[in-house]
Design a protein around this motif. Structure first.
Motif, PDB file in Angstrom:
ATOM      1  N   ILE A   4       0.867  -1.322  -0.021  1.00 20.67           N
ATOM      2  CA  ILE A   4      -0.070   0.063   0.061  1.00 20.67           C
ATOM      3  C   ILE A   4       0.999   1.198  -0.032  1.00 20.67           C
ATOM      4  N   PHE A   5       0.783   2.177  -0.952  1.00 22.79           N
ATOM      5  CA  PHE A   5       1.564   3.390  -1.279  1.00 22.79           C
ATOM      6  C   PHE A   5       0.856   4.272  -0.586  1.00 22.79           C
ATOM      7  N   LEU A   6       1.951   5.525  -0.503  1.00 24.95           N
ATOM      8  CA  LEU A   6       1.449   6.651   0.075  1.00 24.95           C
ATOM      9  C   LEU A   6       0.525   7.622  -0.543  1.00 24.95           C
ATOM     10  N   SER A   7       0.814   7.463  -1.581  1.00 21.19           N
ATOM     11  CA  SER A   7      -0.325   8.523  -2.558  1.00 21.19           C
ATOM     12  C   SER A   7       0.346   8.042  -4.251  1.00 21.19           C
ATOM     13  N   PRO A   8      -0.332   6.788  -4.598  1.00 23.41           N
ATOM     14  CA  PRO A   8       0.230   6.317  -5.741  1.00 23.41           C
ATOM     15  C   PRO A   8      -0.778   7.111  -6.941  1.00 23.41           C
ATOM     16  N   PRO A   9      -0.390   7.160  -8.032  1.00 25.53           N
ATOM     17  CA  PRO A   9      -1.196   7.701  -9.345  1.00 25.53           C
ATOM     18  C   PRO A   9      -2.461   6.823  -9.356  1.00 25.53           C
ATOM     19  N   HIS A  10      -3.736   7.758  -9.649  1.00 23.66           N
ATOM     20  CA  HIS A  10      -4.962   7.185  -9.859  1.00 23.66           C
ATOM     21  C   HIS A  10      -5.500   7.290 -11.196  1.00 23.66           C
ATOM     22  N   MET A  11      -5.197   6.174 -12.295  1.00 19.77           N
ATOM     23  CA  MET A  11      -5.648   6.362 -13.317  1.00 19.77           C
ATOM     24  C   MET A  11      -6.995   5.417 -13.770  1.00 19.77           C
ATOM     25  N   THR A  12      -7.719   6.119 -14.641  1.00 18.26           N
ATOM     26  CA  THR A  12      -8.810   5.415 -15.141  1.00 18.26           C
ATOM     27  C   THR A  12      -8.925   5.257 -16.512  1.00 18.26           C
ATOM     28  N   LYS A 309       7.117   0.003  11.559  1.00 23.37           N
ATOM     29  CA  LYS A 309       5.983  -1.162  11.878  1.00 23.37           C
ATOM     30  C   LYS A 309       5.400  -1.591  10.515  1.00 23.37           C
ATOM     31  N   LEU A 310       4.740  -0.096  10.099  1.00 26.06           N
ATOM     32  CA  LEU A 310       4.082  -0.109   8.745  1.00 26.06           C
ATOM     33  C   LEU A 310       4.620  -0.661   7.662  1.00 26.06           C
ATOM     34  N   ALA A 311       5.956  -0.375   7.571  1.00 24.11           N
ATOM     35  CA  ALA A 311       7.004  -0.977   6.350  1.00 24.11           C
ATOM     36  C   ALA A 311       6.805  -2.329   6.425  1.00 24.11           C
ATOM     37  N   ALA A 312       7.032  -2.990   7.503  1.00 25.62           N
ATOM     38  CA  ALA A 312       7.344  -4.351   7.635  1.00 25.62           C
ATOM     39  C   ALA A 312       5.803  -5.193   7.246  1.00 25.62           C
ATOM     40  N   ALA A 313       4.618  -4.224   7.290  1.00 24.62           N
ATOM     41  CA  ALA A 313       3.203  -4.770   6.857  1.00 24.62           C
ATOM     42  C   ALA A 313       3.036  -4.413   5.575  1.00 24.62           C
ATOM     43  N   ILE A 315       3.201  -1.265   4.054  1.00 18.62           N
ATOM     44  CA  ILE A 315       2.625  -0.172   4.041  1.00 18.62           C
ATOM     45  C   ILE A 315       3.424   0.892   4.128  1.00 18.62           C
ATOM     46  N   GLU A 316       3.417   1.745   3.123  1.00 13.78           N
ATOM     47  CA  GLU A 316       4.230   2.939   3.026  1.00 13.78           C
ATOM     48  C   GLU A 316       3.552   4.101   3.785  1.00 13.78           C
ATOM     49  N   ALA A 317       4.510   4.583   4.832  1.00 13.34           N
ATOM     50  CA  ALA A 317       4.150   5.849   5.604  1.00 13.34           C
ATOM     51  C   ALA A 317       5.487   6.518   5.417  1.00 13.34           C
ATOM     52  N   ARG A 318       5.368   7.938   5.831  1.00 13.20           N
ATOM     53  CA  ARG A 318       6.481   8.901   5.752  1.00 13.20           C
ATOM     54  C   ARG A 318       6.259   9.900   6.818  1.00 13.20           C
ATOM     55  N   PRO A 319       7.557  10.108   7.303  1.00 17.79           N
ATOM     56  CA  PRO A 319       7.524  11.311   8.127  1.00 17.79           C
ATOM     57  C   PRO A 319       6.911  12.607   7.611  1.00 17.79           C
ATOM     58  N   ALA A 320       6.579  13.487   8.418  1.00 21.69           N
ATOM     59  CA  ALA A 320       6.380  14.817   7.667  1.00 21.69           C
ATOM     60  C   ALA A 320       7.468  15.702   7.204  1.00 21.69           C
ATOM     61  N   TRP A 321       7.075  16.675   6.257  1.00 25.38           N
ATOM     62  CA  TRP A 321       8.640  17.180   5.652  1.00 25.38           C
ATOM     63  C   TRP A 321       9.555  17.591   6.811  1.00 25.38           C
ATOM     64  N   ALA A 368      -2.926  -2.121  11.439  1.00 25.17           N
ATOM     65  CA  ALA A 368      -1.623  -2.188  11.796  1.00 25.17           C
ATOM     66  C   ALA A 368      -1.250  -1.092  12.767  1.00 25.17           C
ATOM     67  N   ILE A 369      -1.883   0.136  12.866  1.00 22.65           N
ATOM     68  CA  ILE A 369      -1.754   1.241  13.863  1.00 22.65           C
ATOM     69  C   ILE A 369      -2.332   0.541  14.938  1.00 22.65           C
ATOM     70  N   GLU A 370      -3.526   0.300  14.937  1.00 19.46           N
ATOM     71  CA  GLU A 370      -4.121  -0.148  16.505  1.00 19.46           C
ATOM     72  C   GLU A 370      -3.298  -1.444  17.149  1.00 19.46           C
ATOM     73  N   TYR A 371      -2.908  -2.263  16.371  1.00 22.07           N
ATOM     74  CA  TYR A 371      -2.643  -3.621  16.980  1.00 22.07           C
ATOM     75  C   TYR A 371      -0.882  -3.612  16.611  1.00 22.07           C
ATOM     76  N   ARG A 372      -0.227  -2.283  17.100  1.00 29.59           N
ATOM     77  CA  ARG A 372       1.080  -2.038  16.800  1.00 29.59           C
ATOM     78  C   ARG A 372       1.860  -2.978  17.814  1.00 29.59           C
TER      79      ARG A 372
END
Ligand SMILES: *Cc1c(COP(=O)(O)O)cnc(C)c1O
Length: 372
Positions: A4-12, A309-313, A315-321, A368-372
């Motif tokens: 699961i990526f942070l904000s991948p392109p959404h193409m239709t 933890k999310l990366a291990a599952a 899931i892509e999450a990132r620190p704020a700028w 994944a966040i709830e059951y950290r």
């Protein structure tokens, strides 16, 4: 399990058809009818009359600053809490960014610190050549107060709305607040052309000048005639066709991202130690990214540990700028305040927010966040 990526392109299908239609028309170059359509559509969303499609948002910032007269030796006020592109563009012109902290209420440029900085600069007889505002994570800065402060000293404003297409402030669209506004259509933004940008402005001559500089400053002569230095900054017509199809779906994209944020807030909001980026009622964000804050004591993990933890599952999450005044390349430059930007960086985590994310995938992130 899919990643699961942070904000991948959404193409239709709509995007695919538009791209192939442009391909079949053989308008592949940085000229063509789709450029005009894309420009008109974005200008309309931004509530501004004129627009020029460019190869990136960074190119738009560079041209906007140049066209309002920023040059070597000038100072330009930039919020520290932003992506490096905002500050980099200032340096392309031989000018120097001077950084200002964010306000806690919106995480955007602090209007009080800005006013303080402008008053001091005026007293010293050294006003900045411009102020660049940023609409962070798709939420507008506090323009009533920022524009009033800048108007008092007659300092021009450029709006870095790269993340904020479709957001509004007191009913007025992002991109319309400065002498020029800039959008990005980079791969992770709310709409994308894989790479691309747009400069919008109320002043037609500014946009004409931008178009001229973006096409190598080539004079309208049959031979190759040049009177100034230009750039190769124009967007391809092929990508403009994609951009035009993307813009036609902006309302759905924003609605979906708003819903995603709403689901995160309702399911994670009760967890001790989790907070959310504040949204003042002065505007409507486009909800580009949902950003949470993590209090390590109460939550039991640092933001860094949560991201791991999310990366291990998968899931892509990132620190704020990471604030500009903490970047080694800008560390020597002036900074006013800093506590808010530093806290956002120390606690902020951007969660997967793509408009094509399924409910099941979002539940995976939440669990994944709830059951950290
Ligand atoms: C993405 C972004 C840019 C740069 O846009 P590009 O199209 O990647 O050059 C500038 N400013 C901010 C705040 C951004 O998020």
């Amino acid at each position: 399990m899919n990643r699961i990526f942070l904000s991948p392109p959404h193409m239709t299908e709509c995007d695919r058809n538009a791209l192939l239609a442009a391909f079949d028309s053989n308008w592949i170059a940085p000229v063509g009818p789709d450029l005009e359509r894309f420009e008109a559509a974005v200008a309309s969303v931004a509530g501004v009359d004129h627009a020029v499609a460019l190869s990136s948002g960074s190119a738009g910032l560079h041209l906007a600053l140049q066209l309002i007269g920023v040059g070597p030796g000038d100072e330009v006020i930039v919020p520290s809490l932003t992506f490096a592109a905002t500050a980099n563009a200032v340096t392309y012109l031989g000018a120097t960014p001077t950084f200002v902290d964010s306000e806690a209420a919106s995480w955007n440029l602090d209007p009080d610190l800005l006013a303080e900085g402008l008053a001091e600069a005026a007293a010293a007889g050294a006003l900045p050549a411009a102020v660049v505002t940023v609409d962070l994570y798709g939420q507008c800065a506090d323009y009533d107060r920022i524009l009033a402060a800048c108007a008092e000293y007659d300092v021009p404003v450029i709006e870095d709305a790269a993340e904020a297409l479709g957001a509004t402030y007191r009913g007025r669209p992002a991109g319309s607040f400065g002498q020029a506004g800039v959008f990005s259509f980079n791969g992770n933004k709310i709409l994308t052309t894989s790479g691309g940008g747009m400069l919008v402005a109320p002043d037609e001559s500014l946009v004409q000048r931008a178009r001229h500089l973006a096409t190598q400053a080539r004079e309208p002569e049959p031979h190759y005639e040049h009177h100034e230095i230009g750039y190769n900054y124009r967007l391809s017509n092929l990508l403009a066709a994609l951009g035009h199809a993307q813009v036609s779906q902006l309302a759905e994209r924003i609605a979906r991202r708003r819903e995603i944020e709403h689901i995160y807030r309702s399911r994670l909001g009760a967890i001790d130690g989790i907070g959310f980026m504040p949204h003042p009622d002065t505007g409507t964000p486009n909800h580009w990214l949902t950003v949470i804050t993590v209090d390590e004591q109460r939550f039991g993990l640092t933001p860094h540990e949560l991201i791991a933890k999310l990366a291990a599952a998968d899931i892509e999450a990132r620190p704020a700028w990471k604030p500009m005044h903490l970047q080694p390349i800008f560390a020597e430059l002036p900074m006013r305040g800093g506590a808010v930007a530093e806290t956002v960086f120390a606690t902020g985590v951007c969660l997967p927010s793509g408009s094509a994310m399924t409910d099941a995938d979002q539940s995976r992130v939440i669990e994944a966040i709830e059951y950290r």
